[in-house]
Design a protein around this motif. Structure first.
Motif, PDB file in Angstrom:
ATOM      1  N   THR A  67     -75.396 -36.046 -19.110  1.00  0.00           N
ATOM      2  CA  THR A  67     -75.706 -36.235 -17.696  1.00  0.00           C
ATOM      3  C   THR A  67     -74.696 -35.524 -16.815  1.00  0.00           C
ATOM      4  O   THR A  67     -75.055 -34.896 -15.814  1.00  0.00           O
ATOM      5  CB  THR A  67     -75.747 -37.738 -17.356  1.00  0.00           C
ATOM      6  N   ARG A  68     -73.432 -35.601 -17.170  1.00  0.00           N
ATOM      7  CA  ARG A  68     -72.402 -34.901 -16.398  1.00  0.00           C
ATOM      8  C   ARG A  68     -72.623 -33.395 -16.421  1.00  0.00           C
ATOM      9  O   ARG A  68     -72.442 -32.719 -15.414  1.00  0.00           O
ATOM     10  CB  ARG A  68     -71.015 -35.237 -16.939  1.00  0.00           C
ATOM     11  N   GLU A  70     -75.440 -31.874 -16.740  1.00  0.00           N
ATOM     12  CA  GLU A  70     -76.609 -31.568 -15.929  1.00  0.00           C
ATOM     13  C   GLU A  70     -76.300 -31.538 -14.442  1.00  0.00           C
ATOM     14  O   GLU A  70     -76.958 -30.862 -13.669  1.00  0.00           O
ATOM     15  CB  GLU A  70     -77.728 -32.593 -16.196  1.00  0.00           C
ATOM     16  N   TRP A  71     -75.277 -32.292 -14.024  1.00  0.00           N
ATOM     17  CA  TRP A  71     -74.899 -32.320 -12.608  1.00  0.00           C
ATOM     18  C   TRP A  71     -74.290 -31.011 -12.157  1.00  0.00           C
ATOM     19  O   TRP A  71     -74.318 -30.669 -10.997  1.00  0.00           O
ATOM     20  CB  TRP A  71     -73.894 -33.433 -12.355  1.00  0.00           C
ATOM     21  N   TYR A  72     -73.706 -30.267 -13.087  1.00  0.00           N
ATOM     22  CA  TYR A  72     -72.996 -29.027 -12.711  1.00  0.00           C
ATOM     23  C   TYR A  72     -73.736 -27.807 -13.104  1.00  0.00           C
ATOM     24  O   TYR A  72     -74.531 -27.580 -13.785  1.00  0.00           O
ATOM     25  CB  TYR A  72     -71.595 -29.001 -13.322  1.00  0.00           C
TER      26      TYR A  72
END
Length: 72
Positions: A67-68, A70-72
């Motif tokens: 998830t982290r 995917e945020w960047y």
């Protein structure tokens, strides 16, 4: 608007500004009590066991890492 509400509002208009603030404060405190009663605080422990492990077959740490990314 009901007649009793109109009467109350009319009487409030006759009060001094300080007295009107007292009325407002009383109403705010009264409403806060009802809001707190209507929505009880929940505990994280209440969620225990609600989702199967591993959730959707994915390890929690893997999910966080993915998830982290995917945020960047």
């Amino acid at each position: 608007m009901s007649l009793s509400l109109e009467k109350i509002l009319s009487e409030i208009e006759q009060l001094t500004p300080e007295e009107q603030l007292t009325v407002i404060g009383h109403l705010v405190e009264h409403i806060k009590k009802h809001i707190n009663q209507a929505q009880p605080k929940r505990k994280w422990s209440d969620l225990k066991g609600m989702a199967p492990y591993p959730l959707l077959g994915e390890d929690a740490q893997e999910w966080v890492s993915r998830t982290r990314q995917e945020w960047y």
